[in-house]
Design a protein around this motif. Sequence first.
Motif, mmCIF file in Angstrom:
data_model
loop_
_atom_site.group_PDB
_atom_site.id
_atom_site.type_symbol
_atom_site.label_atom_id
_atom_site.label_comp_id
_atom_site.label_asym_id
_atom_site.label_seq_id
_atom_site.Cartn_x
_atom_site.Cartn_y
_atom_site.Cartn_z
ATOM 1 N N SER A 71 10.123 -5.625 0.729
ATOM 2 C CA SER A 71 10.184 -4.291 0.515
ATOM 3 C C SER A 71 10.402 -4.176 -0.953
ATOM 4 N N ALA A 72 11.440 -4.939 -1.403
ATOM 5 C CA ALA A 72 12.052 -4.777 -2.811
ATOM 6 C C ALA A 72 10.756 -5.425 -3.771
ATOM 7 N N ALA A 73 10.256 -6.365 -3.421
ATOM 8 C CA ALA A 73 9.127 -7.070 -4.201
ATOM 9 C C ALA A 73 7.963 -6.262 -4.462
ATOM 10 N N VAL A 74 7.504 -5.460 -3.303
ATOM 11 C CA VAL A 74 6.363 -4.615 -3.481
ATOM 12 C C VAL A 74 6.942 -3.460 -4.325
ATOM 13 N N GLY A 75 8.276 -2.893 -3.980
ATOM 14 C CA GLY A 75 8.755 -2.032 -4.919
ATOM 15 C C GLY A 75 8.740 -2.043 -6.380
ATOM 16 N N VAL A 76 8.652 -3.372 -6.837
ATOM 17 C CA VAL A 76 8.787 -3.825 -8.149
ATOM 18 C C VAL A 76 7.345 -3.488 -8.668
ATOM 19 N N ALA A 77 6.469 -3.936 -8.031
ATOM 20 C CA ALA A 77 4.979 -3.901 -8.690
ATOM 21 C C ALA A 77 4.192 -2.844 -8.076
ATOM 22 N N GLY A 78 4.317 -2.178 -7.034
ATOM 23 C CA GLY A 78 3.820 -1.098 -6.408
ATOM 24 C C GLY A 78 3.967 0.032 -7.197
ATOM 25 N N PRO A 79 5.056 0.688 -7.502
ATOM 26 C CA PRO A 79 5.067 2.014 -8.198
ATOM 27 C C PRO A 79 4.294 2.176 -9.676
ATOM 28 N N PRO A 80 4.643 1.040 -10.712
ATOM 29 C CA PRO A 80 3.935 1.152 -11.866
ATOM 30 C C PRO A 80 2.156 0.822 -11.394
ATOM 31 N N PHE A 81 2.000 -0.041 -10.617
ATOM 32 C CA PHE A 81 0.532 -0.123 -10.406
ATOM 33 C C PHE A 81 0.001 1.255 -9.698
ATOM 34 N N GLY A 82 0.881 1.659 -8.810
ATOM 35 C CA GLY A 82 0.460 3.049 -8.155
ATOM 36 C C GLY A 82 0.162 3.975 -9.173
ATOM 37 N N GLY A 99 0.673 -1.270 0.012
ATOM 38 C CA GLY A 99 0.191 0.044 -0.069
ATOM 39 C C GLY A 99 0.856 1.435 -0.040
ATOM 40 N N SER A 100 1.739 1.167 0.813
ATOM 41 C CA SER A 100 2.716 2.473 0.787
ATOM 42 C C SER A 100 3.514 2.803 -0.493
ATOM 43 N N SER A 101 3.974 1.535 -1.214
ATOM 44 C CA SER A 101 4.411 1.825 -2.396
ATOM 45 C C SER A 101 3.504 2.365 -3.419
ATOM 46 N N LEU A 102 2.270 2.167 -3.501
ATOM 47 C CA LEU A 102 1.234 2.641 -4.108
ATOM 48 C C LEU A 102 1.171 4.363 -3.975
ATOM 49 N N SER A 103 1.049 4.580 -2.849
ATOM 50 C CA SER A 103 0.853 5.915 -2.231
ATOM 51 C C SER A 103 2.134 6.822 -2.399
ATOM 52 N N ASP A 136 -3.816 2.107 0.092
ATOM 53 C CA ASP A 136 -2.860 2.294 1.385
ATOM 54 C C ASP A 136 -3.813 1.933 2.455
ATOM 55 N N SER A 137 -4.682 2.737 2.567
ATOM 56 C CA SER A 137 -5.584 2.703 3.732
ATOM 57 C C SER A 137 -6.100 1.267 4.043
ATOM 58 N N VAL A 138 -6.371 0.511 3.160
ATOM 59 C CA VAL A 138 -6.937 -0.818 3.178
ATOM 60 C C VAL A 138 -6.014 -1.788 3.575
ATOM 61 N N SER A 139 -4.431 -1.526 3.289
ATOM 62 C CA SER A 139 -3.287 -2.224 3.281
ATOM 63 C C SER A 139 -3.228 -2.076 4.769
ATOM 64 N N TYR A 140 -3.203 -0.937 5.581
ATOM 65 C CA TYR A 140 -3.162 -1.092 7.144
ATOM 66 C C TYR A 140 -4.051 -1.753 7.814
#
Length: 400
Positions: free
Chosen positions: A144-155, A22-26, A170-174
């Motif tokens: 952290s790296a794995a979500v960093g791969v998918a998160g920014p493009p998806f975000g 969620g944080s990688s999206l926001s 990101d809110s739901v992820s918490y």
Amino acid sequence: MALRRNRDFLLLQTGQLLSSAGSSLSGVAYPLVVLSLTHSPPKAGLVAFARVLPSPLFGLAAGAVSDRVDRRAIMLAADVGRALALATLALVIAFHPVFWPIPLLAFAEGTGDAFFGASAPGATRAVVPAAELPAAVSVQQARSAAVGVAGPPFGGALFGLGRALPFLADSVSYVFSFAALLAMRTPFQQPREQGRLRLRAQLAEGFRFLWAQPFLRTTAFLYAVGNFTIPAYLFVLVVVGRRHALSGGQIGVLLAVFSAFVFLGTLLSPAVRNRLSVRAIVLLELYAGLGALAYVAWPSVYVLAAGLLPQAVVLPITDSVVIARRLAMTPDRLLGRVEAVRTTLARTAQPLGPLVAGLLLGAVSGRATVAILGVLTAGLAVGGTASRALRAPPALVEVL
């Protein structure tokens, strides 16, 4: 116990995997939404500053609280606060898109990060034996790296569909992080005696312990400068990408490539730790940071992205040897305070990275901005080379 059979470690990592996603999206959406509303790099830098400011601002207090209050309760409260802040931000952006609430809500989310982060090392220390801490840190870095791969493009793609969507996700992820913490069984701290020392005296005790350990003291300083330059470089990448007319999704891909190389570093970490000394690993990271200077010679956003990749590979390897030693050698009763002091020293400069980068980009060219950051990076590498503390790092032992 192998990590893959460690139930509470798996729960902890699952919850953090989802909240990190969620944080990688926001994370990519924050500068994009500010640039879309204001077209101002300094204001985008201000929001990035506000989001990470609570770490040095409240870090000492959060660490002291984590040594006095149940760490699980602190982490649960932090998840609730962060979920509410992001949900509010999503509503603001969807129905009343103005700039001024964004830095305030980013600050609120960052405050939750500060208190959660002060207690999280204790949770890891509680569920992982000392001998397995390097592997556990590598798992965390891989997560952290794995979500960093998918998160920014998806975000970036979500941002294109609706500017509020990355913040809502990101809110739901918490909420998922909250549920995972509730399901864990292991206490997050050893039995404690109720201390009578005042807050200032307790923090001083943590500072004295850290300052008496040359390795901890030196790496805290090195991390401080690195925590300024790396976020600054990544912020420059976003702004330069926008100036090159890249979409949010395309900028997200560039950030994802950086995370992909961090993930590659987590895979290489065991082999590198077996072949190189702790000092060699730390110096490798410091000198790899000079790759960003390629942008000064060839001012292309893709060259800047490529120049950041060598350091991305080494980052998780360095963390696996430094963080593991830090957790293992710190007594549990001091862990929150020592981490708070260390975090304050290491992250005081972190909020200034995007802020200073934004101000520089508003005043000078991207090449000049990267050149200024490169001078700091070079100075850090020279300082690390001269450090005596890195020549004889502590052994990995557990302190009760």
